[in-house]
Design a protein around this motif. Structure first.
Motif, PDB file in Angstrom:
ATOM      1  N   GLU A   1       1.831  39.661  -2.647  1.00  0.00           N
ATOM      2  CA  GLU A   1       2.641  38.645  -3.324  1.00  0.00           C
ATOM      3  C   GLU A   1       3.956  38.392  -2.582  1.00  0.00           C
ATOM      4  N   GLU A   2       4.608  39.454  -2.155  1.00  0.00           N
ATOM      5  CA  GLU A   2       5.872  39.288  -1.443  1.00  0.00           C
ATOM      6  C   GLU A   2       5.653  38.564  -0.108  1.00  0.00           C
ATOM      7  N   ALA A   3       4.562  38.869   0.579  1.00  0.00           N
ATOM      8  CA  ALA A   3       4.263  38.184   1.834  1.00  0.00           C
ATOM      9  C   ALA A   3       4.104  36.687   1.597  1.00  0.00           C
ATOM     10  N   LEU A   4       3.381  36.314   0.548  1.00  0.00           N
ATOM     11  CA  LEU A   4       3.191  34.897   0.243  1.00  0.00           C
ATOM     12  C   LEU A   4       4.533  34.211  -0.014  1.00  0.00           C
ATOM     13  N   GLU A   5       5.360  34.802  -0.847  1.00  0.00           N
ATOM     14  CA  GLU A   5       6.650  34.184  -1.172  1.00  0.00           C
ATOM     15  C   GLU A   5       7.521  34.042   0.074  1.00  0.00           C
ATOM     16  N   ASP A   6       7.517  35.064   0.943  1.00  0.00           N
ATOM     17  CA  ASP A   6       8.315  34.992   2.168  1.00  0.00           C
ATOM     18  C   ASP A   6       7.773  33.931   3.126  1.00  0.00           C
ATOM     19  N   VAL A   7       6.451  33.842   3.246  1.00  0.00           N
ATOM     20  CA  VAL A   7       5.853  32.825   4.115  1.00  0.00           C
ATOM     21  C   VAL A   7       6.259  31.435   3.628  1.00  0.00           C
ATOM     22  N   LYS A   8       6.132  31.178   2.340  1.00  0.00           N
ATOM     23  CA  LYS A   8       6.464  29.860   1.805  1.00  0.00           C
ATOM     24  C   LYS A   8       7.958  29.556   1.952  1.00  0.00           C
ATOM     25  N   GLU A   9       8.800  30.578   1.845  1.00  0.00           N
ATOM     26  CA  GLU A   9      10.245  30.365   1.910  1.00  0.00           C
ATOM     27  C   GLU A   9      10.779  30.242   3.332  1.00  0.00           C
ATOM     28  N   LYS A  10      10.188  30.980   4.283  1.00  0.00           N
ATOM     29  CA  LYS A  10      10.831  31.132   5.581  1.00  0.00           C
ATOM     30  C   LYS A  10      10.100  30.535   6.779  1.00  0.00           C
ATOM     31  N   VAL A  11       8.788  30.423   6.717  1.00  0.00           N
ATOM     32  CA  VAL A  11       8.052  30.005   7.914  1.00  0.00           C
ATOM     33  C   VAL A  11       8.210  28.505   8.142  1.00  0.00           C
ATOM     34  N   GLU A  12       8.388  28.137   9.393  1.00  0.00           N
ATOM     35  CA  GLU A  12       8.655  26.760   9.794  1.00  0.00           C
ATOM     36  C   GLU A  12       7.358  25.951   9.809  1.00  0.00           C
TER      37      GLU A  12
END
Length: 175
Positions: A123-134
């Protein structure tokens, strides 16, 4: 190790794989990447294109990125999540280009000795990907609505494709 072609970009290191592709995503292969005899749990998240957004019909989504930068961000996220949750492995793959209704745009698989760490890490990986990846997405709507570009974040405001973008002085900006 890095692989590069028009359709596939990948970075791998021990226990970590991140990739961008224009191809259809394969859930089984990403699960196999994180499979380990030391893991008692594998959690897989599959984000799919739905047929509506904010009560408007969606024809499809289209994703774009700058792969060298996006892959480095994905790798950084994967390293941090793997360490924080003591994961055996993590794999993240995001699709680029047109993603039709019902097809996957992102897959995240994690493995861990116990299910709680796998759930939290995934879950944390998903949220970080959506928030940070270009990665940016174009939502194509039916009818006269046209399309809207937005950052790949839930609820992020978008800009209509046909709108003129103006700077703070009212001048039209080039796109």
């Amino acid at each position: 190790m890095a692989e590069n072609s028009n359709a596939f970009h990948c970075l791998k290191e021990e226990g970590i794989s991140v990739a961008l592709t224009h191809d259809t995503l394969d859930a089984r292969s990403i699960m196999d990447e994180v499979r380990s005899p030391k893991a008692g749990a594998i959690v897989l998240f599959a984000g799919t294109t739905r047929d509506n957004f904010d009560s408007k019909p969606v024809l499809h989504l289209s994703y774009e990125s700058y792969p060298p930068l996006a892959l480095q961000t994905m790798l950084s996220i994967a390293r941090a999540i793997r360490q924080k949750h003591s994961l055996r492995a993590i794999s993240i793959i995001h699709r680029l280009g047109v993603v039709p209704i019902g097809e996957e745009s992102v897959l995240i698989a994690v493995s861990a000795p116990h299910r709680q760490a796998a759930w939290k890490g995934g879950e944390e990986a998903l949220e970080d990907v959506k928030e940070k990846v270009e990665i940016w997405k174009l939502e194509e709507f039916g009818g006269e609505e046209g399309g809207v570009w937005r950052a790949n974040r839930d609820g992020a405001a978008g800009v209509r494709v046909d709108e003129e973008r103006k700077d703070g002085r009212g001048r039209v900006m080039s796109t």
